[in-house]
Structure formats: structure tokens, C-alpha cells
Motif scaffolding. Structure first.
Motif, mmCIF file in Angstrom:
data_model
loop_
_atom_site.group_PDB
_atom_site.id
_atom_site.type_symbol
_atom_site.label_atom_id
_atom_site.label_comp_id
_atom_site.label_asym_id
_atom_site.label_seq_id
_atom_site.Cartn_x
_atom_site.Cartn_y
_atom_site.Cartn_z
ATOM 1 N N LYS A 66 0.834 -1.187 0.000
ATOM 2 C CA LYS A 66 0.000 0.000 0.000
ATOM 3 C C LYS A 66 0.880 1.253 0.000
ATOM 4 N N ASN A 67 0.441 2.267 -0.698
ATOM 5 C CA ASN A 67 1.105 3.575 -0.747
ATOM 6 C C ASN A 67 2.424 3.586 -1.506
ATOM 7 N N ILE A 68 2.614 2.667 -2.462
ATOM 8 C CA ILE A 68 3.828 2.687 -3.291
ATOM 9 C C ILE A 68 3.425 2.833 -4.757
ATOM 10 N N LEU A 69 4.068 3.779 -5.424
ATOM 11 C CA LEU A 69 3.864 4.009 -6.850
ATOM 12 C C LEU A 69 5.241 4.072 -7.488
ATOM 13 N N ALA A 70 5.412 3.475 -8.658
ATOM 14 C CA ALA A 70 6.663 3.541 -9.419
ATOM 15 C C ALA A 70 6.422 4.355 -10.676
ATOM 16 N N SER A 71 7.416 5.156 -11.064
ATOM 17 C CA SER A 71 7.310 5.937 -12.302
ATOM 18 C C SER A 71 8.610 5.824 -13.086
ATOM 19 N N GLY A 76 15.778 8.791 -17.713
ATOM 20 C CA GLY A 76 16.613 7.649 -17.373
ATOM 21 C C GLY A 76 16.477 7.188 -15.936
ATOM 22 N N LYS A 77 15.424 7.638 -15.247
ATOM 23 C CA LYS A 77 15.245 7.277 -13.846
ATOM 24 C C LYS A 77 13.895 6.616 -13.613
ATOM 25 N N VAL A 78 13.917 5.689 -12.676
ATOM 26 C CA VAL A 78 12.696 5.102 -12.135
ATOM 27 C C VAL A 78 12.645 5.524 -10.677
ATOM 28 N N TYR A 79 11.530 6.066 -10.259
ATOM 29 C CA TYR A 79 11.350 6.460 -8.868
ATOM 30 C C TYR A 79 10.287 5.595 -8.225
ATOM 31 N N LEU A 80 10.519 5.247 -6.969
ATOM 32 C CA LEU A 80 9.481 4.673 -6.128
ATOM 33 C C LEU A 80 9.032 5.778 -5.190
ATOM 34 N N TRP A 81 7.735 5.975 -5.115
ATOM 35 C CA TRP A 81 7.136 7.067 -4.341
ATOM 36 C C TRP A 81 6.304 6.515 -3.192
ATOM 37 N N GLN A 87 6.544 11.663 -1.535
ATOM 38 C CA GLN A 87 7.996 11.781 -1.624
ATOM 39 C C GLN A 87 8.618 10.546 -2.264
ATOM 40 N N VAL A 88 9.778 10.743 -2.909
ATOM 41 C CA VAL A 88 10.565 9.640 -3.467
ATOM 42 C C VAL A 88 11.164 8.845 -2.315
ATOM 43 N N THR A 89 11.048 7.509 -2.390
ATOM 44 C CA THR A 89 11.670 6.654 -1.377
ATOM 45 C C THR A 89 12.860 5.890 -1.942
ATOM 46 N N GLN A 90 12.898 5.736 -3.265
ATOM 47 C CA GLN A 90 14.020 5.043 -3.899
ATOM 48 C C GLN A 90 14.159 5.538 -5.334
#
Length: 106
Positions: A66-71, A76-81, A87-90
Motif C-alpha cells: 500500500k502507498n507505493i507508486l513507481a514511475s 533515465g530514472k525510475v522512482y518509487l514514491w 515523496q521519493v523513497t528510492q
């Protein structure tokens, strides 16, 4: 009515639990490189996810966490939010030509 993007919305998705609705202008955007999070029930704006510096290819909500989104973006970046705080977590770098990002259902 979802207002706030400066370009046409390309992708729109609900989180698996329906708590969030996310929107982005997508790969054809000309300057709006954000994902906007809305309350899935009321449509109230919650967060603007704005770390990408180039058009966003795609995004996806985690079906298990729950509460995780990837973009993924042309930058050239993938973010986990963390969708709860916006906020970005990874951050993963060096991703090229990543047209679609999806979580595994398992």
C-alpha cells in the motif's frame, strides 16, 4: 474535474484499494513532467510528484504494498514514491527506453 496539469492527461489510474487516483501527461508532454495524486473518493488534490526532469513514460501502483507508486521517465530514472507523503523513497538510474513500468502481481 481534475485541474492542474499544463498539458493533456495521457495516463490515469486508480490505486488497487481505490484510495488514490494518479494522472500524468505522459511521453508526449511538453514541460509537465509531474504525476498528480488525487483522493480516489472525493477527487481532492493531494500531492504533485515532481522529481522527473523529462517526460514520463508510465507509472504503476504496487498491488501488494500500500502507498507505493513507481514511475519511469525519459530522464533515465525510475522512482518509487510513497503516495501517503508524496515523496521519493528510492531512485534507480540508468534506465533507457523504458516505455512501460508495471509491478508483478505476485
Amino acid at each position: 474535474t481534475l485541474e492542474g496539469h499544463s498539458d493533456a492527461i495521457h495516463e490515469l489510474k486508480y490505486s488497487p484499494d481505490g484510495e488514490y487516483l494518479a494522472s500524468c501527461c505522459g511521453f508526449q508532454s511538453h514541460g509537465d513532467y509531474t504525476i498528480r495524486l488525487w483522493d480516489g473518493y472525493s477527487g481532492k488534490p493531494l500531492h504533485v510528484l515532481d522529481a522527473h526532469t523529462k517526460p514520463i513514460y508510465s507509472f504503476d501502483f504496487s498491488p501488494r504494498k500500500k502507498n507505493i507508486l513507481a514511475s519511469a521517465s525519459k530522464d533515465g530514472k525510475v522512482y518509487l514514491w510513497d503516495t501517503k507523503i508524496g515523496q521519493v523513497t528510492q531512485e534507480l538510474e540508468g534506465v533507457k527506453n523504458f516505455p512501460e513500468i508495471r509491478f508483478s502481481p505476485n
